[in-house]
Enzyme design. Structure first.
Site, PDB file in Angstrom:
ATOM      1  N   SER A 163       0.852  -1.183   0.000  1.00 40.99           N
ATOM      2  CA  SER A 163       0.000   0.000   0.000  1.00 40.99           C
ATOM      3  C   SER A 163       0.885   1.229   0.000  1.00 40.99           C
ATOM      4  O   SER A 163       2.068   1.164   0.326  1.00 40.99           O
ATOM      5  CB  SER A 163      -0.921   0.008   1.228  1.00 40.99           C
ATOM      6  OG  SER A 163      -0.171   0.227   2.408  1.00 40.99           O
ATOM      7  N   THR A 164       0.302   2.364  -0.334  1.00 44.99           N
ATOM      8  CA  THR A 164       1.069   3.610  -0.393  1.00 44.99           C
ATOM      9  C   THR A 164       1.650   3.953   0.972  1.00 44.99           C
ATOM     10  O   THR A 164       2.815   4.342   1.097  1.00 44.99           O
ATOM     11  CB  THR A 164       0.183   4.759  -0.884  1.00 44.99           C
ATOM     12  OG1 THR A 164      -0.372   4.409  -2.157  1.00 44.99           O
ATOM     13  CG2 THR A 164       0.981   6.041  -1.020  1.00 44.99           C
TER      14      THR A 164
END
Length: 264
Positions: A10-11
């Site tokens: 994920s970011t």
């Protein structure tokens, strides 16, 4: 043995912990070589959270398992598959196992074919879920602290920038344009007319280019941010940053927009 390699980042994980898809991919590929397996395919979900199963690559992986193209699913850690215990167990017990698909982690030792191994996997999934809950709670605490300190969270609204103290401050190049938009609206100009004028006069847009859409203009003209307020729990309250317009001008603009809507 046909191995499906699943990687995810994920970011926020990339920024916080330095995870990368390439590092996961290299680790899994090395493990496959050490076992003498063959790679069926690489399934990569970049920028997707592990909070649920709605991910494109994971969807293809599930389809591959159901079509009997996969013998084992390989991940770097269990939490790459999901950070929710019930989702991990659902995939292993209801999707992988019925289709003869095994599940392995490069960094965690367990055997899903034994009761003890399943118990170990369950504990790992619990800890993954706990870690996510802790991350969410820390984020909320940080956001609440910033609000109490009158520091903005998220992207600065058009016309503002972040000051050295973390609070909103007028952006010298764009703040004057906000006031002009409100004056034009109060004088009777419609949203499309304002957007066209902004482009003719080369006003920098929210993303740096002189391109404007009437919906963007409408959002700016209806926002009470420019009165020095912020919305909290559904209510607009004074937030402490410098207003870009006065209340009288804001209300004149609202009245003018309402009148134009009524007139069609």
């Amino acid at each position: 043995m046909r191995a499906a390699l699943y990687i995810r980042v994920s970011t926020e994980e990339q920024a916080r912990e330095g995870f990368s898809l390439s590092a996961q991919r290299e680790s899994l590929a090395a493990f496959v070589r050490s076992q003498g397996w063959e790679t069926e395919d690489l399934y990569a979900d970049e920028g997707f959270s592990g909070k649920d199963l709605h991910r494109p690559a994971l969807g293809r992986l599930i389809q591959g398992a159901q079509e009997k193209r996969i013998d084992v699913v390989l991940v770097w850690k269990v939490d790459r598959l999901s950070r929710r215990q019930q989702d991990v167990l659902h995939l292993i017990e209801d999707v992988f196992a019925p289709n003869g698909v095994g599940f392995r982690s490069v960094t965690e030792a367990f055997d899903t074919t034994t009761p003890a191994g399943m118990a170990m996997l369950g504990m790992l999934a619990v800890f993954a879920q706990l870690e996510r809950a802790t991350i969410v709670e820390r984020s909320l605490v940080g956001m609440r602290r910033r609000i109490l300190e009158r520091r903005w969270t998220g992207v600065a609204p058009y016309g503002y920038r972040y000051g050295t103290d973390g609070r909103l401050a007028p952006e010298p190049k764009t703040a004057p344009w906000v006031a002009r938009m409100y004056r034009w609206s109060a004088a009777g100009m419609g949203l499309q007319a304002i957007a066209s004028r902004l482009m003719r006069e080369r006003c920098p847009g929210p993303f740096g280019r002189a391109r404007w859409h009437l919906s963007t203009v409408g959002l700016i003209l209806r926002s009470r941010v420019y009165l020095g307020e912020r919305q909290q729990d559904g209510e607009w309250l004074p937030f402490g940053h410098e207003p870009l317009i006065g209340a009288a001008l804001w209300y004149r603009a609202q009245d003018a927009m309402s009148t134009r809507r009524c007139l069609g």
